[in-house]
Design an enzyme around this catalytic site. Sequence first.
Site, PDB file in Angstrom:
ATOM      1  N   HIS C  90       0.848  -1.199   0.000  1.00 59.74           N
ATOM      2  CA  HIS C  90       0.000   0.000   0.000  1.00 59.74           C
ATOM      3  C   HIS C  90       0.884   1.249   0.000  1.00 59.74           C
ATOM      4  N   ASP C 119       6.455  21.020 -27.096  1.00 57.08           N
ATOM      5  CA  ASP C 119       6.385  19.684 -26.488  1.00 57.08           C
ATOM      6  C   ASP C 119       7.432  19.629 -25.398  1.00 57.08           C
ATOM      7  N   TRP C 155       7.162   0.096   3.820  1.00 57.11           N
ATOM      8  CA  TRP C 155       7.652   0.772   2.607  1.00 57.11           C
ATOM      9  C   TRP C 155       9.039   1.334   2.841  1.00 57.11           C
ATOM     10  N   SER C 183      13.041   5.539 -14.130  1.00 54.64           N
ATOM     11  CA  SER C 183      11.969   6.272 -14.800  1.00 54.64           C
ATOM     12  C   SER C 183      11.833   7.683 -14.236  1.00 54.64           C
ATOM     13  N   SER C 184      11.855   7.789 -12.913  1.00 57.09           N
ATOM     14  CA  SER C 184      11.703   9.110 -12.303  1.00 57.09           C
ATOM     15  C   SER C 184      12.841  10.036 -12.683  1.00 57.09           C
ATOM     16  N   HIS C 267      13.286  11.567   2.985  1.00 58.61           N
ATOM     17  CA  HIS C 267      12.714  12.847   3.361  1.00 58.61           C
ATOM     18  C   HIS C 267      12.526  13.771   2.168  1.00 58.61           C
ATOM     19  N   GLU C 269      11.962  12.851  -0.647  1.00 52.08           N
ATOM     20  CA  GLU C 269      10.853  12.217  -1.351  1.00 52.08           C
ATOM     21  C   GLU C 269       9.504  12.775  -0.892  1.00 52.08           C
ATOM     22  N   TYR C 271       8.832  15.659   0.129  1.00 50.80           N
ATOM     23  CA  TYR C 271       8.636  16.989  -0.465  1.00 50.80           C
ATOM     24  C   TYR C 271       8.464  16.900  -1.964  1.00 50.80           C
ATOM     25  N   SER C 282      -1.325  27.035  -5.872  1.00 55.33           N
ATOM     26  CA  SER C 282      -0.983  28.418  -6.194  1.00 55.33           C
ATOM     27  C   SER C 282      -1.542  28.838  -7.547  1.00 55.33           C
ATOM     28  N   HIS C 316      15.291  12.959  11.326  1.00 54.50           N
ATOM     29  CA  HIS C 316      14.166  13.095  12.254  1.00 54.50           C
ATOM     30  C   HIS C 316      13.276  11.855  12.216  1.00 54.50           C
ATOM     31  N   HIS C 317      13.530  10.970  11.277  1.00 54.44           N
ATOM     32  CA  HIS C 317      12.820   9.695  11.283  1.00 54.44           C
ATOM     33  C   HIS C 317      13.544   8.685  12.172  1.00 54.44           C
ATOM     34  N   THR C 342       7.272  26.934   4.912  1.00 59.07           N
ATOM     35  CA  THR C 342       5.954  26.363   4.627  1.00 59.07           C
ATOM     36  C   THR C 342       4.866  27.311   5.116  1.00 59.07           C
ATOM     37  N   LYS C 345       4.135  30.016   2.751  1.00 58.41           N
ATOM     38  CA  LYS C 345       3.237  29.613   1.667  1.00 58.41           C
ATOM     39  C   LYS C 345       1.779  29.679   2.128  1.00 58.41           C
ATOM     40  N   ARG C 464       1.987   1.450  14.989  1.00 55.92           N
ATOM     41  CA  ARG C 464       1.602   1.231  13.595  1.00 55.92           C
ATOM     42  C   ARG C 464       2.050  -0.156  13.139  1.00 55.92           C
TER      43      ARG C 464
HETATM   44  C1  HEA Z   1       1.046   8.227  -0.706  1.00 49.87           C
HETATM   45  C2  HEA Z   1      -0.133   8.305  -0.467  1.00 49.87           C
HETATM   46  C3  HEA Z   1      -1.044   7.487   0.365  1.00 49.87           C
HETATM   47  C4  HEA Z   1      -2.398   7.470   0.177  1.00 49.87           C
HETATM   48  C5  HEA Z   1      -3.170   8.217  -0.898  1.00 49.87           C
HETATM   49  C6  HEA Z   1      -2.935   6.618   1.189  1.00 49.87           C
HETATM   50  C7  HEA Z   1      -4.299   6.365   1.319  1.00 49.87           C
HETATM   51  C8  HEA Z   1      -4.877   5.608   2.348  1.00 49.87           C
HETATM   52  N1  HEA Z   1      -4.206   4.984   3.368  1.00 49.87           N
HETATM   53 FE1  HEA Z   1      -2.215   4.881   3.583  1.00 49.87          FE
HETATM   54  N2  HEA Z   1      -0.180   4.799   3.802  1.00 49.87           N
HETATM   55  C9  HEA Z   1       0.750   5.434   3.029  1.00 49.87           C
HETATM   56  C10 HEA Z   1       0.501   6.315   1.993  1.00 49.87           C
HETATM   57  C11 HEA Z   1      -0.770   6.609   1.507  1.00 49.87           C
HETATM   58  N3  HEA Z   1      -1.937   6.110   1.991  1.00 49.87           N
HETATM   59  C12 HEA Z   1       2.075   5.084   3.463  1.00 49.87           C
HETATM   60  C13 HEA Z   1       3.389   5.580   2.876  1.00 49.87           C
HETATM   61  C14 HEA Z   1       1.912   4.203   4.539  1.00 49.87           C
HETATM   62  C15 HEA Z   1       2.992   3.551   5.393  1.00 49.87           C
HETATM   63  C16 HEA Z   1       3.225   2.156   4.954  1.00 49.87           C
HETATM   64  C17 HEA Z   1       4.141   1.458   5.893  1.00 49.87           C
HETATM   65  O1  HEA Z   1       3.915   1.478   7.105  1.00 49.87           O
HETATM   66  O2  HEA Z   1       5.135   0.896   5.417  1.00 49.87           O
HETATM   67  C18 HEA Z   1       0.475   4.053   4.734  1.00 49.87           C
HETATM   68  C19 HEA Z   1      -0.088   3.270   5.748  1.00 49.87           C
HETATM   69  C20 HEA Z   1      -1.453   3.208   6.013  1.00 49.87           C
HETATM   70  C21 HEA Z   1      -2.024   2.640   7.181  1.00 49.87           C
HETATM   71  C22 HEA Z   1      -1.262   2.061   8.356  1.00 49.87           C
HETATM   72  C23 HEA Z   1      -0.998   0.642   8.150  1.00 49.87           C
HETATM   73  C24 HEA Z   1      -0.224   0.083   9.282  1.00 49.87           C
HETATM   74  O3  HEA Z   1       0.547   0.795   9.917  1.00 49.87           O
HETATM   75  O4  HEA Z   1      -0.406  -1.117   9.522  1.00 49.87           O
HETATM   76  C25 HEA Z   1      -3.391   2.739   7.072  1.00 49.87           C
HETATM   77  C26 HEA Z   1      -4.360   2.292   8.069  1.00 49.87           C
HETATM   78  O5  HEA Z   1      -5.419   2.760   8.177  1.00 49.87           O
HETATM   79  C27 HEA Z   1      -3.653   3.393   5.811  1.00 49.87           C
HETATM   80  C28 HEA Z   1      -4.906   3.688   5.321  1.00 49.87           C
HETATM   81  C29 HEA Z   1      -5.148   4.400   4.150  1.00 49.87           C
HETATM   82  C30 HEA Z   1      -6.475   4.631   3.617  1.00 49.87           C
HETATM   83  C31 HEA Z   1      -7.760   4.122   4.179  1.00 49.87           C
HETATM   84  C32 HEA Z   1      -6.293   5.383   2.477  1.00 49.87           C
HETATM   85  C33 HEA Z   1      -7.383   5.905   1.565  1.00 49.87           C
HETATM   86  O6  HEA Z   1      -7.196   7.266   1.364  1.00 49.87           O
HETATM   87  C34 HEA Z   1      -7.391   5.173   0.273  1.00 49.87           C
HETATM   88  C35 HEA Z   1      -8.603   5.555  -0.537  1.00 49.87           C
HETATM   89  C36 HEA Z   1      -8.630   4.939  -1.876  1.00 49.87           C
HETATM   90  C37 HEA Z   1      -9.338   3.856  -2.200  1.00 49.87           C
HETATM   91  C38 HEA Z   1     -10.131   3.132  -1.205  1.00 49.87           C
HETATM   92  C39 HEA Z   1      -9.308   3.293  -3.563  1.00 49.87           C
HETATM   93  C40 HEA Z   1     -10.533   3.457  -4.362  1.00 49.87           C
HETATM   94  C41 HEA Z   1     -11.594   2.451  -4.193  1.00 49.87           C
HETATM   95  C42 HEA Z   1     -11.613   1.213  -4.706  1.00 49.87           C
HETATM   96  C43 HEA Z   1     -10.523   0.527  -5.396  1.00 49.87           C
HETATM   97  C44 HEA Z   1     -12.773   0.391  -4.556  1.00 49.87           C
HETATM   98  C45 HEA Z   1     -12.710  -0.488  -3.350  1.00 49.87           C
HETATM   99  C46 HEA Z   1     -13.349   0.237  -2.232  1.00 49.87           C
HETATM  100  C47 HEA Z   1     -14.045  -0.306  -1.239  1.00 49.87           C
HETATM  101  C48 HEA Z   1     -14.085  -1.781  -1.014  1.00 49.87           C
HETATM  102  C49 HEA Z   1     -14.811   0.551  -0.295  1.00 49.87           C
HETATM  103  N4  HEA Z   1      -2.463   3.672   5.195  1.00 49.87           N
HETATM  104  C1  HEA Z   2       3.848  15.080   1.640  1.00 51.70           C
HETATM  105  C2  HEA Z   2       4.472  14.526   2.556  1.00 51.70           C
HETATM  106  C3  HEA Z   2       4.957  15.112   3.842  1.00 51.70           C
HETATM  107  C4  HEA Z   2       5.101  16.414   4.251  1.00 51.70           C
HETATM  108  C5  HEA Z   2       4.849  17.686   3.470  1.00 51.70           C
HETATM  109  C6  HEA Z   2       5.613  16.366   5.590  1.00 51.70           C
HETATM  110  C7  HEA Z   2       5.919  17.489   6.340  1.00 51.70           C
HETATM  111  C8  HEA Z   2       6.569  17.468   7.567  1.00 51.70           C
HETATM  112  N1  HEA Z   2       6.881  16.346   8.290  1.00 51.70           N
HETATM  113 FE1  HEA Z   2       6.422  14.437   7.799  1.00 51.70          FE
HETATM  114  N2  HEA Z   2       6.244  12.519   7.170  1.00 51.70           N
HETATM  115  C9  HEA Z   2       5.752  12.087   5.973  1.00 51.70           C
HETATM  116  C10 HEA Z   2       5.327  12.891   4.934  1.00 51.70           C
HETATM  117  C11 HEA Z   2       5.366  14.277   4.954  1.00 51.70           C
HETATM  118  N3  HEA Z   2       5.757  15.058   6.000  1.00 51.70           N
HETATM  119  C12 HEA Z   2       5.714  10.659   5.907  1.00 51.70           C
HETATM  120  C13 HEA Z   2       5.241   9.815   4.736  1.00 51.70           C
HETATM  121  C14 HEA Z   2       6.199  10.205   7.137  1.00 51.70           C
HETATM  122  C15 HEA Z   2       6.302   8.779   7.653  1.00 51.70           C
HETATM  123  C16 HEA Z   2       7.285   7.948   7.001  1.00 51.70           C
HETATM  124  C17 HEA Z   2       7.258   6.571   7.588  1.00 51.70           C
HETATM  125  O1  HEA Z   2       7.861   6.378   8.665  1.00 51.70           O
HETATM  126  O2  HEA Z   2       6.618   5.680   6.992  1.00 51.70           O
HETATM  127  C18 HEA Z   2       6.532  11.401   7.896  1.00 51.70           C
HETATM  128  C19 HEA Z   2       7.099  11.355   9.163  1.00 51.70           C
HETATM  129  C20 HEA Z   2       7.591  12.479   9.808  1.00 51.70           C
HETATM  130  C21 HEA Z   2       8.428  12.405  10.968  1.00 51.70           C
HETATM  131  C22 HEA Z   2       8.949  11.135  11.648  1.00 51.70           C
HETATM  132  C23 HEA Z   2       8.000  10.675  12.674  1.00 51.70           C
HETATM  133  C24 HEA Z   2       8.396   9.398  13.264  1.00 51.70           C
HETATM  134  O3  HEA Z   2       8.459   8.386  12.571  1.00 51.70           O
HETATM  135  O4  HEA Z   2       8.643   9.393  14.472  1.00 51.70           O
HETATM  136  C25 HEA Z   2       8.702  13.710  11.328  1.00 51.70           C
HETATM  137  C26 HEA Z   2       9.553  14.099  12.469  1.00 51.70           C
HETATM  138  O5  HEA Z   2      10.079  15.131  12.542  1.00 51.70           O
HETATM  139  C27 HEA Z   2       8.039  14.562  10.366  1.00 51.70           C
HETATM  140  C28 HEA Z   2       8.082  15.954  10.388  1.00 51.70           C
HETATM  141  C29 HEA Z   2       7.535  16.763   9.395  1.00 51.70           C
HETATM  142  C30 HEA Z   2       7.615  18.214   9.417  1.00 51.70           C
HETATM  143  C31 HEA Z   2       8.237  19.068  10.486  1.00 51.70           C
HETATM  144  C32 HEA Z   2       7.014  18.650   8.267  1.00 51.70           C
HETATM  145  C33 HEA Z   2       6.886  20.093   7.807  1.00 51.70           C
HETATM  146  O6  HEA Z   2       7.262  20.225   6.470  1.00 51.70           O
HETATM  147  C34 HEA Z   2       5.507  20.641   8.007  1.00 51.70           C
HETATM  148  C35 HEA Z   2       5.486  22.137   7.862  1.00 51.70           C
HETATM  149  C36 HEA Z   2       4.096  22.740   7.857  1.00 51.70           C
HETATM  150  C37 HEA Z   2       3.502  23.375   8.887  1.00 51.70           C
HETATM  151  C38 HEA Z   2       4.157  23.516  10.230  1.00 51.70           C
HETATM  152  C39 HEA Z   2       2.104  23.922   8.765  1.00 51.70           C
HETATM  153  C40 HEA Z   2       1.980  25.274   8.127  1.00 51.70           C
HETATM  154  C41 HEA Z   2       2.771  26.342   8.775  1.00 51.70           C
HETATM  155  C42 HEA Z   2       2.251  27.444   9.361  1.00 51.70           C
HETATM  156  C43 HEA Z   2       0.793  27.725   9.395  1.00 51.70           C
HETATM  157  C44 HEA Z   2       3.223  28.424   9.893  1.00 51.70           C
HETATM  158  C45 HEA Z   2       3.270  28.617  11.352  1.00 51.70           C
HETATM  159  C46 HEA Z   2       3.636  27.401  12.066  1.00 51.70           C
HETATM  160  C47 HEA Z   2       4.508  27.302  13.073  1.00 51.70           C
HETATM  161  C48 HEA Z   2       5.490  28.336  13.462  1.00 51.70           C
HETATM  162  C49 HEA Z   2       4.503  26.055  13.898  1.00 51.70           C
HETATM  163  N4  HEA Z   2       7.364  13.785   9.466  1.00 51.70           N
HETATM  164 CU   LIG Z   3      10.818  13.478   6.964  1.00 57.20          CU
END
Ligand code: HEA
Ligand code: HEA
Ligand SMILES: [Cu+2]
Lengths: 290, 386, 552
Positions: C90, C119, C155, C183-184, C267, C269, C271, C282, C316-317, C342, C345, C464
């Site tokens: 997933h 193009d 993942w 590809s990317s 990380h 990634e 962004y 925007s 930070h992870h 951020t 923005k 989790r």
């Molecule tokens: C990048 C984007 C992304 C998106 C879009 C989503 C979308 C969703 N994610 Fe996920 N998620 C991740 C990225 C994302 N996730 C990542 C990176 C992890 C961590 C993995 C890891 O731990 O290694 C994670 C992990 C994660 C967990 C934690 C699993 C765990 O720790 O064991 C859960 C649990 O609730 C969850 C739920 C969902 C749900 C309900 C949606 C929903 O928004 C999805 C909605 C979309 C659909 C449902 C598809 C359309 C519908 C159909 C195909 C028809 C079938 C529908 C029905 C039967 C009703 N996600």
């Molecule tokens: C699109 C993806 C995305 C984005 C944009 C961010 C944004 C940020 N993330 Fe997140 N992050 C993930 C995707 C993302 N993250 C994913 C996928 C994981 C889990 C990976 C995994 O373990 O599977 C993760 C996990 C993750 C962790 C690790 C947690 C853990 O495993 O223990 C941390 C820790 O620092 C973190 C921090 C942040 C911070 C500080 C930002 C900042 O960029 C956020 C900044 C934005 C704001 C703060 C809000 C707007 C700001 C204002 C309104 C201004 C005023 C605010 C203040 C002065 C406070 N993220």
């Molecule tokens: Cu990060």
Amino acid sequence: MQSQEQYYVPTGSYWPILGSVGMAALLGGFASSLHGSGMGTGMMVLGFAIIIFMVFGWMGQVVNESEAGTYNLQVDQSFRMGMGWFIFSEVMFFAAFFGALYYVRNFAVPWLGGAGNNAFTPTLYPEAFKSVWPLINMPLPENFSVPKGIIHAWEVPAINTLLLLTSGATITWAHWGLKNNHRNNLIGGLIATILLGITFLGFQAAEYAEAYMELGLTLKSGIYGSTFFMLTGFHGFHVFLGTLMLTVILMRVLRGHFNSERNFGFEAVAWYWHFVDVVWLGLFIFVYWI
Amino acid sequence: MLSTGYSIHSPLRYKLAPFLLMLILIVCLPSMAHADFGVNLPEGVTPISNKIYGLHMTIFWVCVAIGVVVFSVMIYSMIFHRKSKGAVAANFHESTAIELVWTLVPLAILIMIAVPATRVLIDLENTDEAEMTVKITGYQWKWQYEYLDEKISFFSNLAKGAREATRDAEKRGSIDHYLLNVDKRLVLPINKRIRFLMTSNDVIHSWWVRDLGVKQDANPGFINDSWATITKPGIYRGQCAELCGKDHGFMPIVVEAKTQEDYDVWIKEQKAIAAAAAAAGDREWTKDELMVKGQEVYSTSCAACHGVTGQGVPGAFPAMAGSKVVTGDVKEHIKTVMDGRAGTAMQAFKGQLDDAAMAAVITYERNAFGNNTGDLVQPATIKAAR
Amino acid sequence: MATTTSDIQTEIDKHDDHAGHDDHHHGPEKGLMRWVKTTNHKDIGTLYLWFAFIMLLVGGAMAMVIRAELFQPGLQLVEPQFFNQMTTLHGLIMVFGAIMPAFVGLANWQIPLMVGAPDMALPRMNNWSFWILPFAGAMLLSTLFMQGGGPAFGWTFYAPLSTTFAPDSTDFFIFAIHMLGFSSIMGAINIIATILNMRAPGMRLMDMPLFVWTWLITAFLLIAAMPVLAGAVTMMLMDRNFGTSFFDAAGGGDPVLFQHIFWFFGHPEVYIMILPAFGVVSQIIPTFARKPLFGYSSMVYATASIALLSFVVWAHHMFLTGMPIAGQMYFMYATIMISVPTGVKVFNWVTTMWRGSMTFEVPMMWAIAFVMLFTIGGFSGLMLGIAPADIQYHDTYFVVAHFHYVLVTGALFSIIAAVFYWLPKWCGRMFNEKLATIHFWWAVISVNVLFFPQHFLGLAGMPRRIPDYALQFSDFNMISSIGGFAFGASFFLLTYIIVDTIRNGKPVKEARVWESAKGLEWTVATPAPLHTFDEAPTRELILAESSHTGSH
Ligand code: HEA
Ligand code: HEA
Ligand SMILES: [Cu+2]
Ligand code: CUA
């Protein structure tokens, strides 16, 4: 309305899909063969053949289009940017391995010896374990090939450094030849560079043979062997590719391709060669020397 | 006008809509503050967990405050600066002054958060002399606790019955602390500075007990440390917090904090139990005894991988039923279980099972799941093989 | 304004002429081969978008399995090992299969249109970048059917669970990642070359629409980060099969080294998945606020700052891996610093809306939802960034809630917004606004029911990546699952709306589909003809179409 020279947008092409099929077959076959599937190796060979066919076909088409004058300077610029950023991506690939080397030397290995906040870690290992770099004795040596020694910088590697630095000069010489329309210098420079590249590879092969046969320094020699062979191996592979590409360029030069204005293919390979050169300097310093 | 374009006019819906959304969120947010409602961190029972709790609440409220300001402005303009209300767009699009303000103010807020955070961090890493040390080793999927000063060591598995309850709703309701209970607790004295040393035998695990404010990765090949001073007697529960394979969800942690007197009593008991277990290995066991004990050992130590009925998991864990090793040479079987298989999930059980348990489980495997070899392995044989 | 409008009109007429009967372009081939061989940026964009959509459904279906299993305590539907495979795939499929390709698809469609280019710079390579994806995706999914099952190590595939203790199929996973990365990288190179080399001569860098800017910076992130991931999986491959010991302490390596390399990629990634989203929003907000984007240049600088900072915060992870205290402090400070650009923005978007003349068409509603919900996700990110507090948050559902707020209500919402914004331009038909509005409210409400309670679960102590949980987590899990099913079902409606638009939507004739939209893409005919901007637009037109020069 401003008018602009027409940018060449090619019509549909089969090469990319062929490339994808080849890549999938090559890698899928490799993965299968790692787990003892008989079909794997065959698939891998087939995929490799498809990729070779694709590369020659695709590049051949590009060369023909180029020679036919299809590309304007803007297209040429796109190619240059493409190559430049591709090389940057290669730099980042090597950065991962250099980073790994940096980390193990400065953090992991000292920590295994009890440095920093790892005061208790050494209790997991026999007393005989000494955390020094190069790490000839692994923490738990049973499953590893413990080497008798390592490759020293001021022997073959120093010669190889000299070879590659010289090749950097010869390719530049060839480039000047191209710029100033001295075709003989161009050809001579290219041949010299290719020969230097081949000699480099020969020395490296000899070095690997020594490491494996005499020193017992292998991929299985713990983290030292791992970083040593991965870094030098990927570099060597790039030298090999670079030499192949130089050979292709040489062929094209012999057919009269390239001139002082239109020389993307040549310059791209020259950049690549310089990049390989610079990586070697990094290797020489961080892998062999200090 | 070049084109009319599309815009929908349905004021009421849009007036309500943003509110609806905000309502869900803003109303939900502060409810996190009620600790006993099960939606927030507990304050915990160590100085560190208290400090983390305080820090958590601070940053939470800072975020809520910023959120309220930002969203209010947004909602205000969504209500009053809409075309259907006759709003005419202004044309400003730049102001260095305001850009500067909203760069510097958040920066100041961050510094205000960073100061207490740094304090807690420094406290956390304080490695002053510890009064006792417990070494914790993660295994797939259990914990080993070694009291380095007392020379006591034992394994802590998921409590009996939990595995069956995963598929039986009735049992789940009746069993004590479903999935958060173990067969043997980590017992610790209160008001003592305890150092935990964490490591792992196989993959990365993470030892986490919220009430102690301790979560630390257990990395194979390295030893991390962490510490706690528990201030209140009680039972504190936690779980492994790093994905460690199939049964990552089934390796709970239970800490029982006792007063010093109770703790001392417990230590004495443990030493007596260890002595009795050693003695049990010195006598001859009957087949029935071995089979009963063997089944017990099998279900706590082996069933997670090789299955309750010895069927294994194809491609990952070999079946015991009909296995060549289990139905073949006894020596090979003993060696496999004692030393494990390097580079696989099959761990060495030498240090985990005493002579009697080892003998029993091997006997059990050789005579269960249809492996009717009839072999008996005595504790003495194991002793000799060690 | 009147004068510029008529200029534009003539401009458009010329374009119309062009596309209508032009014979130096060979028309597209018919049938399947058109799509296999295509070098046209619009065709390739379409391919990317459909691929991403299918992968979203596949990854979403896996999420449904996860939510169904977690609906109640106990093991009901799947075995723990399979649950882990679902979690892993997933995450991987959503990240590499859905979000990233969707943004590349948007880039393919829009960037040439927005910079006035005929193009992409390297059209054949563009085709290859796409056509690697289905093969890589198939290889990744095929692992599910292999002996021992597919990857089940998350993942983030931490060693040694993914090396010594992983099933054989892991090697296929490794090569799938190699292909996706390749590809990317090619896609990103193409985008950079297009933006830097193919812009209309009259367009300066600081004239570019923000979507183009954010993609330029994203492409740089991709080229810098993806090769590092390739390095990480290569080391894994060697450790697994050829006896090296990068991640094995017995040979002097360190499993934590894997995490450093992974997160050095990982990380940036995240962004990569949010910067283009910022770009989309925007574009949309000024259109429907009828007001130029506030703080254009600060938006550009903020994007660049976020990108640069993203390379120096990765650990930070890893606060709990035993990092020395100095490391924890540094990574904490660097991480929370990202809130500043951020925030800039967010404030700029809000100020763009301030004293505008707003209407709330479907794309605008999605953009507004994005701003609010992404900000909430950002706040929880900030909380995670506080190293000592992360002790309690790390690897709990609090983290899951955080990243779904930024990824689903952030990245995914912006993609949906972009599709509704540009779809009429692409296919010349308007979507059913009633249905789209219903879909919006359905999705926005259910997604919050789905992910908001996960904050509580995390704080209450639920780790989790577990298939079964203690009884005190039952209520919130059930609520979350119900929200999940509702949100999942909303995708049936979304699919219907999109297909219905393409096949039966009300035709749109106006070049400028949204009355106050600005940008070169709105000067070409609707639906956008296969070939556009054979001749570059003039500087006057570019300035008139700029959304930030105040010429509104
Ligand atoms: C990048 C984007 C992304 C998106 C879009 C989503 C979308 C969703 N994610 Fe996920 N998620 C991740 C990225 C994302 N996730 C990542 C990176 C992890 C961590 C993995 C890891 O731990 O290694 C994670 C992990 C994660 C967990 C934690 C699993 C765990 O720790 O064991 C859960 C649990 O609730 C969850 C739920 C969902 C749900 C309900 C949606 C929903 O928004 C999805 C909605 C979309 C659909 C449902 C598809 C359309 C519908 C159909 C195909 C028809 C079938 C529908 C029905 C039967 C009703 N996600
Ligand atoms: C699109 C993806 C995305 C984005 C944009 C961010 C944004 C940020 N993330 Fe997140 N992050 C993930 C995707 C993302 N993250 C994913 C996928 C994981 C889990 C990976 C995994 O373990 O599977 C993760 C996990 C993750 C962790 C690790 C947690 C853990 O495993 O223990 C941390 C820790 O620092 C973190 C921090 C942040 C911070 C500080 C930002 C900042 O960029 C956020 C900044 C934005 C704001 C703060 C809000 C707007 C700001 C204002 C309104 C201004 C005023 C605010 C203040 C002065 C406070 N993220
Ligand atoms: Cu990060
Ligand atoms: Cu042990 Cu998770």
